[in-house]
Design an enzyme around this catalytic site. Structure first.
Site, PDB file in Angstrom:
ATOM      1  N   ASP A 157       0.854  -1.186   0.000  1.00  0.00           N
ATOM      2  CA  ASP A 157       0.000   0.000   0.000  1.00  0.00           C
ATOM      3  C   ASP A 157       0.888   1.232   0.000  1.00  0.00           C
ATOM      4  O   ASP A 157       1.919   1.242   0.686  1.00  0.00           O
ATOM      5  CB  ASP A 157      -0.923  -0.010   1.238  1.00  0.00           C
ATOM      6  N   SER A 215     -15.745  -2.911 -10.508  1.00  0.00           N
ATOM      7  CA  SER A 215     -16.908  -2.161 -10.026  1.00  0.00           C
ATOM      8  C   SER A 215     -18.043  -2.251 -11.032  1.00  0.00           C
ATOM      9  O   SER A 215     -17.806  -2.359 -12.244  1.00  0.00           O
ATOM     10  CB  SER A 215     -16.502  -0.688  -9.848  1.00  0.00           C
ATOM     11  N   TYR A 252     -12.903   6.891 -14.718  1.00  0.00           N
ATOM     12  CA  TYR A 252     -12.729   5.860 -13.681  1.00  0.00           C
ATOM     13  C   TYR A 252     -13.278   4.519 -14.169  1.00  0.00           C
ATOM     14  O   TYR A 252     -12.606   3.480 -14.091  1.00  0.00           O
ATOM     15  CB  TYR A 252     -13.424   6.288 -12.375  1.00  0.00           C
ATOM     16  N   LYS A 299     -11.308   0.753 -15.061  1.00  0.00           N
ATOM     17  CA  LYS A 299     -11.649  -0.587 -14.546  1.00  0.00           C
ATOM     18  C   LYS A 299     -11.911  -1.537 -15.710  1.00  0.00           C
ATOM     19  O   LYS A 299     -11.539  -2.714 -15.663  1.00  0.00           O
ATOM     20  CB  LYS A 299     -12.861  -0.509 -13.613  1.00  0.00           C
ATOM     21  N   PHE A 348     -21.096  -3.716  -6.243  1.00  0.00           N
ATOM     22  CA  PHE A 348     -22.159  -2.717  -6.272  1.00  0.00           C
ATOM     23  C   PHE A 348     -21.823  -1.669  -5.191  1.00  0.00           C
ATOM     24  O   PHE A 348     -20.762  -1.086  -5.257  1.00  0.00           O
ATOM     25  CB  PHE A 348     -23.528  -3.417  -6.237  1.00  0.00           C
ATOM     26  N   ASN A 349     -22.658  -1.392  -4.220  1.00  0.00           N
ATOM     27  CA  ASN A 349     -22.344  -0.277  -3.307  1.00  0.00           C
ATOM     28  C   ASN A 349     -21.894  -0.780  -1.933  1.00  0.00           C
ATOM     29  O   ASN A 349     -22.734  -1.111  -1.090  1.00  0.00           O
ATOM     30  CB  ASN A 349     -23.565   0.637  -3.169  1.00  0.00           C
ATOM     31  N   ARG A 381     -30.254   1.614  -5.334  1.00  0.00           N
ATOM     32  CA  ARG A 381     -28.936   0.989  -5.439  1.00  0.00           C
ATOM     33  C   ARG A 381     -28.947  -0.353  -4.710  1.00  0.00           C
ATOM     34  O   ARG A 381     -29.803  -0.609  -3.868  1.00  0.00           O
ATOM     35  CB  ARG A 381     -27.860   1.875  -4.776  1.00  0.00           C
ATOM     36  N   ARG A 412     -28.024  14.522  -9.033  1.00  0.00           N
ATOM     37  CA  ARG A 412     -26.578  14.659  -9.211  1.00  0.00           C
ATOM     38  C   ARG A 412     -26.245  14.222 -10.644  1.00  0.00           C
ATOM     39  O   ARG A 412     -26.644  13.132 -11.052  1.00  0.00           O
ATOM     40  CB  ARG A 412     -25.857  13.755  -8.194  1.00  0.00           C
ATOM     41  N   ASP A 425     -25.891  10.416 -12.311  1.00  0.00           N
ATOM     42  CA  ASP A 425     -26.487   9.356 -11.495  1.00  0.00           C
ATOM     43  C   ASP A 425     -27.514   8.544 -12.283  1.00  0.00           C
ATOM     44  O   ASP A 425     -28.291   9.097 -13.053  1.00  0.00           O
ATOM     45  CB  ASP A 425     -27.188   9.954 -10.264  1.00  0.00           C
TER      46      ASP A 425
HETATM   47  C1  UD1 Z   1     -20.746   5.867  -6.287  1.00  0.00           C
HETATM   48  C2  UD1 Z   1     -19.779   5.936  -7.422  1.00  0.00           C
HETATM   49  C3  UD1 Z   1     -19.363   4.531  -7.802  1.00  0.00           C
HETATM   50  C4  UD1 Z   1     -18.846   3.765  -6.594  1.00  0.00           C
HETATM   51  C5  UD1 Z   1     -19.906   3.782  -5.509  1.00  0.00           C
HETATM   52  C6  UD1 Z   1     -19.485   3.097  -4.243  1.00  0.00           C
HETATM   53  C7  UD1 Z   1     -20.441   7.933  -8.678  1.00  0.00           C
HETATM   54  C8  UD1 Z   1     -21.222   8.448  -9.829  1.00  0.00           C
HETATM   55  N1  UD1 Z   1     -20.451   6.604  -8.524  1.00  0.00           N
HETATM   56  O1  UD1 Z   1     -21.898   5.172  -6.739  1.00  0.00           O
HETATM   57  O2  UD1 Z   1     -18.358   4.579  -8.772  1.00  0.00           O
HETATM   58  O3  UD1 Z   1     -18.558   2.440  -6.954  1.00  0.00           O
HETATM   59  O4  UD1 Z   1     -20.200   5.143  -5.210  1.00  0.00           O
HETATM   60  O5  UD1 Z   1     -18.414   3.748  -3.639  1.00  0.00           O
HETATM   61  O6  UD1 Z   1     -19.805   8.669  -7.934  1.00  0.00           O
HETATM   62  N2  UD1 Z   1     -27.077  10.329  -2.687  1.00  0.00           N
HETATM   63  C9  UD1 Z   1     -27.827  11.354  -2.156  1.00  0.00           C
HETATM   64  N3  UD1 Z   1     -27.204  12.242  -1.320  1.00  0.00           N
HETATM   65  C10 UD1 Z   1     -25.882  12.156  -0.989  1.00  0.00           C
HETATM   66  C11 UD1 Z   1     -25.125  11.086  -1.536  1.00  0.00           C
HETATM   67  C12 UD1 Z   1     -25.761  10.194  -2.383  1.00  0.00           C
HETATM   68  O7  UD1 Z   1     -29.014  11.478  -2.427  1.00  0.00           O
HETATM   69  O8  UD1 Z   1     -25.374  13.008  -0.239  1.00  0.00           O
HETATM   70  C13 UD1 Z   1     -27.746   9.359  -3.577  1.00  0.00           C
HETATM   71  C14 UD1 Z   1     -27.129   9.317  -4.955  1.00  0.00           C
HETATM   72  O9  UD1 Z   1     -27.753  10.245  -5.795  1.00  0.00           O
HETATM   73  C15 UD1 Z   1     -27.401   7.865  -5.375  1.00  0.00           C
HETATM   74  C16 UD1 Z   1     -27.386   7.091  -4.043  1.00  0.00           C
HETATM   75  O10 UD1 Z   1     -27.562   8.072  -3.023  1.00  0.00           O
HETATM   76  O11 UD1 Z   1     -28.665   7.758  -5.928  1.00  0.00           O
HETATM   77  C17 UD1 Z   1     -26.082   6.364  -3.800  1.00  0.00           C
HETATM   78  O12 UD1 Z   1     -25.017   7.283  -3.983  1.00  0.00           O
HETATM   79  P1  UD1 Z   1     -23.512   6.894  -3.681  1.00  0.00           P
HETATM   80  O13 UD1 Z   1     -23.383   6.296  -2.329  1.00  0.00           O
HETATM   81  O14 UD1 Z   1     -22.670   8.095  -3.991  1.00  0.00           O
HETATM   82  O15 UD1 Z   1     -23.217   5.690  -4.701  1.00  0.00           O
HETATM   83  P2  UD1 Z   1     -23.336   5.646  -6.316  1.00  0.00           P
HETATM   84  O16 UD1 Z   1     -23.628   6.955  -6.877  1.00  0.00           O
HETATM   85  O17 UD1 Z   1     -24.240   4.503  -6.648  1.00  0.00           O
END
Ligand code: UD1
Length: 335
Positions: free
Chosen positions: A31, A124, A148, A152, A176-177, A229, A290, A293
């Site tokens: 790392d 991812s 990004y 990948k 996924f998340n 998600r 955002r 998204d």
């Molecule tokens: C993001 C990354 C993705 C990564 C994943 C996990 C982007 C576009 N994608 O995915 O590459 O693999 O995180 O780390 O950055 N949301 C809100 N308010 C907030 C934050 C998020 O409403 O303050 C919503 C977002 O619009 C989305 C959902 O929550 O619909 C999840 O968001 P987020 O946790 O950032 O994950 P992803 O966008 O799916």
């Protein structure tokens, strides 16, 4: 036999080290600590009760890699070390291509020279881009939309091509998340900057560290209007890597797997569950979507179930409870 874990001090990587140790594997971590704290290593040593070997260096540096192969009997590699922010990659694409692609290239070259039998890549769901049909299967075309995501995709392709001409099998794990932390509350996500992902932000609001959550749009074509998600517990992901090291890939030289739960959860549902788990009110405002998204994303995980014999076991409540436990004792992450 030792598994080289690059990025082993990072969020998913550190939880994976715990799972590898529990499975009786010998590990060496590489790392550069560019996005991880050194205290993560202390937490790992105390959690595993073992003096883990850690080498500080860059995963694209061929001299560092050669030294590692000279010192350890490495038969497998799990490669986490990468930059991972979508917006940052749009602003600084070349930095992303250089770091993410060259590290995979250097490691794959060394792996082929040294007869490594298995290479597991931290990939991812971002490689899929905008998807018309849900759930997402591994078979659909990859159309990543950000630099990004493109890195990948390229890393996956490098490993597929390397495996086609060698005895090394590659496993490409499309997360996924990832959410949550180790159930002990001693290891979790310790970001160096301000968190941007939904669950860390929601939990900071619950803990009084932010006044309100901004929900990015609730006019999507989904049941409650907010985006959906597939949140998956980081320890489930970690165990998916152990399964990927051991799995019989049959006739496949390389194979991609979705790692998720197969369950879609909306932003409003996350907020409600987080409020129940933490017993705190989570104030929010609905703001504009955002950019970039997706409305919905969740995984078909049947291939991982059939071929890796892996399935996510922890539900959203446990993800949130484990995240909360770590945040309560480490509000700014590990020191
Ligand atoms: C993001 C990354 C993705 C990564 C994943 C996990 C982007 C576009 N994608 O995915 O590459 O693999 O995180 O780390 O950055 N949301 C809100 N308010 C907030 C934050 C998020 O409403 O303050 C919503 C977002 O619009 C989305 C959902 O929550 O619909 C999840 O968001 P987020 O946790 O950032 O994950 P992803 O966008 O799916």
């Amino acid at each position: 036999m030792t598994t080289l874990v690059t990025g082993g001090a990072g969020y998913v990587g550190s939880h994976c080290v715990v799972a590898l140790h529990a499975a009786g594997r010998d590990v060496v971590i590489l790392d550069d600590f560019s996005n991880a704290k050194r205290s993560v290593v202390d937490a790992l040593r105390s959690l595993t009760g073992c003096q883990l070997d850690v080498v500080e260096g860059d995963a694209s540096d061929r001299i560092t890699i050669a030294r590692l192969f000279g010192t350890y009997d490495i038969d497998s590699i799990i490669h986490f070390a990468a930059y991972k922010s979508v917006p940052e990659s749009v602003a600084e694409p070349l930095r992303y291509y250089r770091n993410n692609v060259t590290s995979t290239l250097s490691l794959a070259e060394a792996a082929l020279e040294r007869g490594v039998s298995r290479f597991v890549l931290s990939s991812s769901a971002v490689v899929y881009g905008t998807v018309a049909e849900l759930p997402i299967t591994e078979e659909i075309r990859l159309l990543p939309e950000s630099p990004y995501g493109a890195t990948k995709h390229m890393c996956e392709r490098i490993l597929v091509d390397a495996s086609a001409v060698s005895d090394m099998q590659s496993v490409l794990l499309r997360y996924f998340n990832p959410v949550g932390g180790h159930s002990s509350g001693r290891l979790g996500e310790s970001p160096l900057g301000e968190p941007q992902n939904l669950v860390p932000v929601v939990m900071q609001v619950a803990n009084g560290m932010r006044p309100r959550l901004e929900i990015f749009g609730d006019d999507y074509d989904t049941p409650d209007g907010s985006a959906i998600r597939d949140y998956v517990h980081v320890m489930d992901l970690a165990e998916g890597h152990v399964a990927a090291l051991d799995a019989d890939l049959g006739r496949h030289r390389s194979r991609a797997f979705n790692l998720g739960t197969g369950v879609g959860t909306s932003v409003h549902e996350v907020v409600r569950s987080a409020s129940e788990v933490t017993q705190r009110n989570i104030a929010f405002d609905v703001v504009a979507r955002r950019p970039g998204d997706l409305a919905e994303s969740w995984a078909d995980c049947s291939r991982a179930a059939a071929e890796l014999r892996w399935r996510a076991r922890r539900d959203l409540k446990q993800m949130l409870a484990d995240h909360w436990r770590f945040l309560r004792s480490h509000p700014s992450g590990l020191p």
